[in-house]
Design an enzyme around this catalytic site. Sequence first.
Site, PDB file in Angstrom:
ATOM      1  N   VAL A  57       0.740  -1.058   0.004  1.00 39.00           N
ATOM      2  CA  VAL A  57      -0.009  -0.057  -0.132  1.00 39.00           C
ATOM      3  C   VAL A  57       0.710   1.277   0.006  1.00 39.00           C
ATOM      4  CG1 VAL A  57      -2.161  -1.102   0.866  1.00 39.00           C
ATOM      5  CG2 VAL A  57      -0.271   0.004   2.450  1.00 39.00           C
ATOM      6  N   TYR A  60       0.728   3.295  -5.157  1.00 44.66           N
ATOM      7  CA  TYR A  60      -0.619   3.679  -5.618  1.00 44.66           C
ATOM      8  C   TYR A  60      -1.781   2.471  -5.558  1.00 44.66           C
ATOM      9  CZ  TYR A  60      -4.582   6.056  -8.026  1.00 44.66           C
ATOM     10  OH  TYR A  60      -5.533   6.458  -8.456  1.00 44.66           O
ATOM     11  N   ASN A  99      -1.744   7.202   0.557  1.00 46.62           N
ATOM     12  CA  ASN A  99      -2.544   6.163  -0.385  1.00 46.62           C
ATOM     13  C   ASN A  99      -3.867   6.245  -0.040  1.00 46.62           C
ATOM     14  OD1 ASN A  99      -0.415   6.587  -2.248  1.00 46.62           O
ATOM     15  ND2 ASN A  99       0.395   4.910  -1.961  1.00 46.62           N
ATOM     16  N   TYR A 145       8.579   3.635  14.269  1.00 45.72           N
ATOM     17  CA  TYR A 145       7.111   3.174  14.438  1.00 45.72           C
ATOM     18  C   TYR A 145       6.481   4.247  15.047  1.00 45.72           C
ATOM     19  CZ  TYR A 145       3.102   0.343  15.753  1.00 45.72           C
ATOM     20  OH  TYR A 145       1.813  -0.273  15.804  1.00 45.72           O
ATOM     21  N   LYS A 149       3.549   6.703  12.973  1.00 48.52           N
ATOM     22  CA  LYS A 149       1.995   6.650  13.387  1.00 48.52           C
ATOM     23  C   LYS A 149       1.792   8.054  13.814  1.00 48.52           C
ATOM     24  CE  LYS A 149       0.628   2.261  13.245  1.00 48.52           C
ATOM     25  NZ  LYS A 149      -0.413   1.692  12.238  1.00 48.52           N
ATOM     26  N   TYR A 159      -6.296  15.377   6.394  1.00 45.20           N
ATOM     27  CA  TYR A 159      -7.408  14.926   5.220  1.00 45.20           C
ATOM     28  C   TYR A 159      -8.820  15.446   5.927  1.00 45.20           C
ATOM     29  CZ  TYR A 159      -4.998  13.500   1.261  1.00 45.20           C
ATOM     30  OH  TYR A 159      -3.915  13.252   0.309  1.00 45.20           O
TER      31      TYR A 159
END
Length: 321
Positions: A57, A60, A99, A145, A149, A159
Amino acid sequence: MRAVITGGAGFLASHLSDYLIARDWEVLCLDNLVTGTKSNVAHLLSHARFQFVGQDVTRYIEVAGPVDYVLHFASPASPVDYLKLPIQTLKVGALGTHNTLGLALAKKARYLLASTSECYGDPQVSPQPETYWGHVNPIGPRGVYDEAKRFAEALTMAYHRAHGVDTRIVRIFNTYGPRMRLNDGRALPNFVHQALTGQPITVYGDGRQTRSFCYVSDLIEGIYRLMQAEEHAPVNIGNPQEITILEFAERIRALTGAEAPIVFKPLPQDDPKQRCPDITRARTLLHWEPKVNLDAGLKLTLDFFRQQVAAAGRTRSSASD
Ligand code: UDP
């Protein structure tokens, strides 16, 4: 409802797929099988509403047809795995999150990010509420990590704010149950494997560091409730029953009847000293709290690991024939 689940052949996402398939959802599982394994979803492969696609992932993602939910679970998640795969871990948290958010935006789908208690780093506040900003070493070995995150959370909120994507963030605390990998290096698989094969049980440091272990079915129920709720801020899901790692090792020793001793090994760098979720937000918003206590959950998990250890033994003996 149709969900795209990344990391779908991993421990947690495979349980979430089971839960959704049982509720008549359609599930498209994407996984590059770096740490996931197809055997976790073998029982779903012939199901008409389940589809597996081998996909990295960080590249694209193209999905045909409508999608109602994008659930981003792909990432190495055990300290041993992300130390072995530092760049893949950063890429799946950054590019993979980008993505999958892009997919959610294009499909007008709801989005859920599987985040982590590692966002709190080695916390100076305990238990950890969602309002705590954390105490993370960005350049330490666990930083790959933790920061991936934390970046993923920041991108998810961006977003939401900039593009209006209907996002959710779950901060997952230590979770255990069937389908954990025997060799993933985490405390529970290590202790159980060692106990069942007569090896000494390796406690790192003095064992006074704490964790709070949540049984997988409780976690999945909490995540499902969050998927339905109207909440964009992060929500902790975990079991606040806190235990020291030494007590945890002793508990596994007692449950398995192991006679091998506990041995002490060096504590890995930046290993959190205390971890316990404050689940007030989940209790209030989702009317959720864990139901499976540690002994009951460990018994269910031991049954699974006994089969795994026996299967590994059979493979070894047929290889030496
Ligand atoms: N740990 C341990 N022995 C092991 C593996 C882990 O004592 O064989 C300790 C580890 O140092 C940490 C805790 O157990 O303090 C939980 O580690 P795990 O790898 O399960 O995940 P973490 O909660 O650190 O992400």
